[in-house]
Design a protein around this motif. Sequence first.
Motif, short mmCIF file in Angstrom:
data_model
loop_
_atom_site.label_atom_id
_atom_site.label_comp_id
_atom_site.label_asym_id
_atom_site.label_seq_id
_atom_site.Cartn_x
_atom_site.Cartn_y
_atom_site.Cartn_z
N PRO A 149 0.81 -1.22 0.00
CA PRO A 149 0.00 0.00 0.00
C PRO A 149 0.85 1.27 0.00
O PRO A 149 1.47 1.62 1.01
CB PRO A 149 -0.82 -0.13 1.28
N THR A 150 0.85 1.97 -1.13
CA THR A 150 1.65 3.19 -1.23
C THR A 150 1.01 4.34 -0.46
O THR A 150 1.72 5.26 -0.04
CB THR A 150 1.87 3.59 -2.70
N ALA A 151 -0.30 4.31 -0.27
CA ALA A 151 -0.95 5.38 0.50
C ALA A 151 -0.42 5.38 1.94
O ALA A 151 -0.24 6.44 2.55
CB ALA A 151 -2.46 5.21 0.48
N LEU A 152 -0.14 4.20 2.45
CA LEU A 152 0.44 4.08 3.79
C LEU A 152 1.84 4.69 3.82
O LEU A 152 2.21 5.39 4.77
CB LEU A 152 0.48 2.60 4.20
N MET B 75 6.64 1.54 -2.45
CA MET B 75 6.44 2.31 -1.22
C MET B 75 7.61 3.27 -1.02
O MET B 75 7.42 4.44 -0.70
CB MET B 75 6.31 1.38 0.00
N ARG C 191 -4.85 -5.70 9.13
CA ARG C 191 -4.26 -4.41 8.77
C ARG C 191 -2.76 -4.53 8.55
O ARG C 191 -2.13 -5.46 9.04
CB ARG C 191 -4.51 -3.38 9.89
N TYR C 192 -2.23 -3.58 7.80
CA TYR C 192 -0.79 -3.45 7.63
C TYR C 192 -0.27 -2.42 8.62
O TYR C 192 -0.93 -1.41 8.88
CB TYR C 192 -0.43 -2.96 6.22
N ALA D 280 -2.81 0.76 8.13
CA ALA D 280 -3.76 0.86 7.02
C ALA D 280 -4.46 -0.48 6.88
O ALA D 280 -3.88 -1.53 7.15
CB ALA D 280 -3.05 1.21 5.72
N ARG E 143 -6.14 -3.64 4.95
CA ARG E 143 -5.68 -4.41 3.78
C ARG E 143 -6.54 -4.22 2.62
O ARG E 143 -7.47 -3.98 2.27
CB ARG E 143 -5.63 -5.88 4.14
#
Length: 192
Positions: free
Chosen positions: A58-61, A103, A167-168, A190, A192
């Motif tokens: 997840p790049t948003a994370l 990431m 979650r991550y 974040a 998943r």
Amino acid sequence: MKMRPLLLLSVLLLGGCSVNPYRWPGSEPQTPAPSEPVTQPPVTQPEVKPPVQKPVAPTALAVAMADAFVQAPEVRELANGNPVLLLTPPQNGTGESLDTRPMAAAMIKRIQSKSEFRFVDPGQVAAITSQLEYQQGGVNPASLVRLGRQTGAGYMLYGDLVQQGGRYRLAMSLMDLRSGELLWNASRFASR
């Protein structure tokens, strides 16, 4: 009687001269039969399947972590002198086949847009870390510090991505490579 051995000897000598010792019976070259055009089956193209790509972490994370990094007061103090930062892709501890390089790329882009940090070339980092992984079977913190010093970085931002429940969790730390002092760390979650 004397004639008989002499006759036998002359037959053997004369008979042996007509035989080629290097050719065996049946090994004489044969003239090829007239050939008919050979028709080959049509060539078919093999089925090409697209390469299987690893799922991307997840790049948003990562972007949220980069925002937290540049907003931290202890990090803002460091950014004034254009320091060189070594950012390594987070270690994947999820048990899934995730590629965490996107990431790291997202974090570099976000930090560059919001601060004065300069970064070690990601290609150079990838080459050196792959060499370390080959030599040591993995990358440990001591080898990362050596990596940072080799590349001329003053600071190293590193961390890991793990799965907790559904979650991550991304945990990152900033280390001063000259003193080994841990200057900052944070975690972000974040789904998943």
